[in-house]
Design an enzyme around this catalytic site. Structure first.
Site, PDB file in Angstrom:
ATOM      1  CG  LEU A 104      -1.845  -1.255   1.282  1.00  0.00           C
ATOM      2  CD1 LEU A 104      -2.402  -1.450   2.690  1.00  0.00           C
ATOM      3  CD2 LEU A 104      -2.963  -1.143   0.266  1.00  0.00           C
ATOM      4  CE  LYS A 222      11.281   0.934  -0.181  1.00  0.00           C
ATOM      5  NZ  LYS A 222      11.867   0.699  -1.513  1.00  0.00           N
TER       6      LYS A 222
END
Length: 332
Positions: A104, A222
């Site tokens: 998402l 990340k």
């Protein structure tokens, strides 16, 4: 749901190539593979954007029985038309799955899908899936809070030796091209035992996995990775612009970079100048490239994390001040 307002405006064309590559007929024999462990027989996938549609496609190719959900009905219909099971809500995905994967745009969308009306946790503290994997790029704090919430739940029925559900944060690197080619790198945080159990699942969608430690560490890795990439892309773009302005062809300068000290992912894999590399978004009018607003979001995540611990990150601040990622709709 909040995600609806953001993603329903996206063009359907970006999903077409991923969905077209799925076999036109998916028989039960094709989906149920004797090589798929019983705890992975039913995979739920939520979020069929540029990345998610391709990741789900690769799971299907690998022989998993996949059910999908997205707020865009037309995208669901494309999957349904070629035999993929579709669900109307995240809760329905949870009820039909052993494992759920979400991909998402932001933290708010992840929270909405997990804890919103008809979300994955809508049924309370008793869950059907034993493993929930979030591959979205979000802040580590949200990943850790959701992981704690999931760990306090119970399973409707024991799955293998798993008696309570677990969550992994597993964002990816490599972009749309790697998602399509199943060459993504997964950065995984959470239970190491769950990571090892799910490794074959990750390798159906990628070629590298890195265990980063406890809950939230995948998300932390990340945002650090994307911070370095965002800054390097600005440097490569600026250098290539300067080179062309003073008489050096971008292709020539790229050869210099890639055989010298300036070599990086932004120069040798996702070159930002049209025509220098085949197959990359910059040579396709930036179609299918990473949305600039998402990179701006990732810079904000990095800046917020730095502020929370009192760390000064001048390059991050400079990249934010330039606002180039906000001015351009897409980058390479």
């Amino acid at each position: 749901m909040a995600i609806c307002r953001v993603r329903s405006t996206l063009s359907l064309s970006k999903y077409t190539s991923a969905v077209k590559s799925i076999p036109s007929r998916l028989s039960s024999e094709r989906i149920f593979s004797s090589q798929v462990p019983s705890q992975f027989e039913r995979i739920g996938f939520i979020g069929l954007g540029n990345m998610g549609s391709r990741m789900a496609n690769n799971l299907i190719k690998a022989g998993y029985k996949v059910a999908v959900h997205d707020i865009n009905y037309n995208v669901l219909k494309k999957f349904s038309d070629i035999g993929v099971d579709t669900k109307e809500t995240p809760y329905e995905i949870a009820e039909a799955s052993d494992v759920v994967i979400t991909m998402l745009p932001s933290s708010s969308h992840v929270n909405d899908v997990y804890t919103g009306p008809n979300g994955l946790l809508h049924g309370g503290n008793v869950l059907q899936p034993w493993l929930l994997i979030d591959s979205s790029t979000i802040d580590p704090q949200t990943s850790r809070k959701l992981s704690l919430t999931v760990s306090n739940c119970m399973l409707k029925e024991k799955k293998g030796h798993w008696e309570t559900p677990v969550m992994l944060d597993a964002p990816v690197s490599g972009g749309v091209l790697a998602a399509e080619a199943a060459t993504l790198t997964f950065m995984v945080g959470g239970s190491e035992e769950a990571y090892m159990a799910a490794k074959s699942l990750f390798l159906s969608m990628g070629k590298n996995t890195v265990y980063c430690g406890g809950a939230g560490n995948g998300s932390a890795a990340k945002i650090c990775n994307n911070l370095a990439m965002a800054i390097s892309m600005l440097g490569v773009s600026e250098a290539l612009t300067l080179g062309q302005s003073i008489g050096i062809a971008a292709s020539t300068l790229t050869k210099v970079f890639n055989s010298s000290s300036a070599r990086c992912w932004s120069s040798d894999t996702y070159n930002p100048v049209p025509g220098v590399m085949e197959g990359v978004p910059s040579s396709r009018n930036y179609n299918g490239g990473f949305a600039s607003k998402l990179m701006a979001k990732d810079l904000n995540l990095a800046a917020t994390s730095a502020n929370e611990i009192g760390l000064t990150c001048p390059m991050t601040s400079q990249a934010q001040k330039m606002q180039i990622y906000r001015r351009l709709p897409r980058w390479s």
